[in-house]
Design a protein around this motif. Structure first.
Motif, PDB file in Angstrom:
ATOM      1  N   TRP A  27      -4.014  11.096   3.832  1.00  9.98           N
ATOM      2  CA  TRP A  27      -3.954  11.515   3.050  1.00  9.98           C
ATOM      3  C   TRP A  27      -4.142  12.446   2.546  1.00  9.98           C
ATOM      4  N   ASP A  28      -4.726  13.236   3.233  1.00 10.93           N
ATOM      5  CA  ASP A  28      -5.450  14.699   2.580  1.00 10.93           C
ATOM      6  C   ASP A  28      -3.966  15.779   3.341  1.00 10.93           C
ATOM      7  N   GLN A  44      -9.248  -0.393   1.329  1.00 16.29           N
ATOM      8  CA  GLN A  44      -8.072   1.522   0.939  1.00 16.29           C
ATOM      9  C   GLN A  44      -7.672   1.677   2.204  1.00 16.29           C
ATOM     10  N   SER A  45      -6.988   1.182   3.151  1.00 17.12           N
ATOM     11  CA  SER A  45      -6.168   0.957   4.610  1.00 17.12           C
ATOM     12  C   SER A  45      -5.252   0.139   4.464  1.00 17.12           C
ATOM     13  N   ASP A 100      -2.498   2.933  -1.796  1.00 14.65           N
ATOM     14  CA  ASP A 100      -2.324   2.810  -0.749  1.00 14.65           C
ATOM     15  C   ASP A 100      -2.068   4.490  -1.048  1.00 14.65           C
ATOM     16  N   LYS A 101      -2.019   5.231   0.534  1.00 13.73           N
ATOM     17  CA  LYS A 101      -1.898   6.280   0.597  1.00 13.73           C
ATOM     18  C   LYS A 101      -0.890   7.372  -0.702  1.00 13.73           C
TER      19      LYS A 101
END
Length: 308
Positions: free
Chosen positions: A43-44, A284-285, A3-4
């Motif tokens: 995410w960033d 990854q989503s 997850d994030k």
């Protein structure tokens, strides 16, 4: 499937107002008092809208801090090249630095009115396929030796074979991909590996080009955002957008609009990169249904395209 990542710093309106008061009033005199609203958290980075005309972009973890510095470095020149095409990019109005307890570089950028292309039906995106092709033609020019380095984007495909195979195996084992789809994506990747490599000077590439980073308004492409992964290398990485953004008709229009700039081997590598990005999105989503759906839709486009 992760997850994030958690944020490594607390970002709130009070912090942003302190940064603006300290560093932004020379460029935007009223910056510290304009309305301020959080509009996105990836995410960033986080993005907060500042008044009607600007946004504040702040990394939420240390790994992303260099990405903002890359944008500070390259976006002014990229904005100039894309301006004649009518496509805006978030060139910094304020190049923020650490301060007020915040540890990293940050930016105030223009607000680009429009909607995420991710929220637009794929069939409708074909209306601006030619504009995107012209924008990439303006972007994909020879990059200088001091370009930002990204070890994952625009590199030879062989360098990412290990990660691609791991994601494919994990998705197959989890049942996220059925056997036929997994084999088809693996075949697309294999054909890309067999294609001739990019043998010309490295060109500027966006490095994260998908519908979530494209802004459209009333059927017109008006912006390309999130250049944190900007680097140089093989333009095939960006051209994967042909399968990520468009249906078959839009993709044909997009490819035709690029003319003779890219050869058949480049498009074969781009098809392979699209397969790799599909695997990344599917892996990854889990916490982002929009991007999970993009991965599923793009997988269908990649598999249906019989490019040899």
């Amino acid at each position: 499937m992760p997850d994030k990542p958690a944020a490594e710093v607390d970002i709130d309106a009070a912090l942003i107002r302190a940064l603006l008061a300290e560093q932004a009033t020379h460029a935007i005199p009223e910056a510290a008092t304009l309305p301020l609203d959080k509009v996105a958290e990836g995410w960033d980075s986080e993005v907060w809208r500042l008044g009607e005309d600007h946004a504040v972009r702040l990394p939420r973890r240390a790994l992303a801090a260099p990405l903002v510095r890359h944008e500070h470095l390259v976006l002014p020149a990229i904005a100039e090249r894309l301006a004649p095409v009518g496509v805006r990019v978030p060139a910094p109005v304020v190049r923020g630095v650490a301060g007020s307890g915040y540890p990293w570089a940050w930016s105030v950028v223009p607000w680009i009115d429009g909607e995420r292309a991710l929220d637009e039906p794929a069939a409708a995106r074909g209306a601006w396929a030619e504009t995107l092709a012209r924008a990439l033609g303006a972007l994909h020019v020879d990059a200088p030796a001091d370009h930002p380095v990204n070890p994952f984007r625009g590199v030879p495909l062989a360098g990412r074979s290990g990660a691609t195979a791991e994601r494919l195996d994990a998705l197959r084992a989890a049942g996220t991909l059925d056997a036929a789809s997994a084999t088809a994506l693996e075949d697309v990747w294999g054909r890309g590996l067999e294609a001739a490599a990019w043998d010309r000077p490295p060109v500027w590439i966006h490095g994260d080009l998908h519908p979530g980073n494209l802004v459209s308004h009333e059927g017109v492409l008006v912006g390309i955002i999130d250049f944190g992964d900007v680097t140089s290398g093989d333009p095939a990485y960006d051209l994967a957008v042909a399968w990520l953004a468009f249906d078959a008709a839009g993709r044909a229009h997009f490819i035709a609009a690029t003319g003779t700039r890219y050869d058949a081997a480049t498009w074969r590598r781009a098809h392979a990169w699209a397969a790799a990005v599909v695997l990344m999105l599917l892996a990854q989503s889990n916490d982002n249904p929009d991007y999970l759906a993009l991965g599923s839709d793009a997988a269908a486009e990649v598999i249906a395209d019989g490019r040899g």
